[in-house]
Design an enzyme around this catalytic site. Structure first.
Site, PDB file in Angstrom:
ATOM      1  N   PRO A 133      57.431  11.138  48.251  1.00 19.38           N
ATOM      2  CG  PRO A 133      59.480  10.038  48.130  1.00 19.38           C
ATOM      3  CD  PRO A 133      58.127  10.120  47.482  1.00 19.38           C
ATOM      4  CB  CYS A 134      57.408  16.394  49.164  1.00 22.55           C
ATOM      5  SG  CYS A 134      56.138  16.276  50.412  1.00 22.55           S
TER       6      CYS A 134
END
Length: 179
Positions: A133-134
């Site tokens: 989850p950037c």
């Protein structure tokens, strides 16, 4: 391909997820324009390998679970070894950030003893958006970028910033319900 418009939090009719995998490991996820694309759910029967058929079903189930339940934890394997050792370290740290929580580039950089710019570059090179989850990494002064994009939709391109904002809003809804 998995159409994002099937999920109510995304107003992205022409954007789909393209999931690439081999055997039981995802090799990449990207956002693609939806022109003449077959959907993964329709292509499962075309896969000759039973293991890949099962894995394709698992991918669809986990993506669906995430978009219906923001705190869902992905268990599908991703081939992070296509990144540098540093990128792998950043991506592993990203997976530890819970749904509904954001950190700034600087905060994660301090944790990993590096620079905010290096964190941004590792996020830009993340081949597994939302699974790693950037989007949970933001700028100290705003939402920051996503997939190397800091601008709104340009002609013929995908609006990555809208995708990031949709993912953050989706996860914020979960966080607010949990509190």
């Amino acid at each position: 391909m998995i159409p994002l418009h099937e999920y109510e939090q995304f107003d992205l009719v022409d954007v789909h997820l393209c999931v690439r995998f081999k055997q039981t490991m995802i090799t990449g996820i990207s956002y693609e324009k939806a022109e003449g694309i077959d959907f993964l759910s329709k292509q499962i029967a075309l896969l000759r390998d039973v293991i890949e058929q099962q894995f394709a079903k698992k991918i669809i189930a986990q993506v669906d679970s995430y978009f219906h339940q923001a705190n869902f934890q992905f268990t599908i394997a991703c081939n992070i070894y296509q990144g540098t050792v540093f990128q792998q370290r950043v991506w592993q740290a990203l997976r530890k950030i819970p749904s509904g929580v954001v950190k700034t580039y600087g905060e994660l950089a301090k944790e990993l003893n590096t620079s905010a710019r290096a964190i941004g570059n590792a996020c830009r090179n993340n081949h597994f958006p939302f699974v790693i989850p950037c989007h949970r990494i933001v700028s100290a002064s705003g939402v920051g970028g996503y997939a190397g994009d800091t601008l709104a939709l340009q002609k013929g391109k995908i609006n990555f910033m809208k995708i990031k904002q949709s993912l953050l809003a989706h996860e914020a809804c979960f966080k607010n319900k949990a509190e």
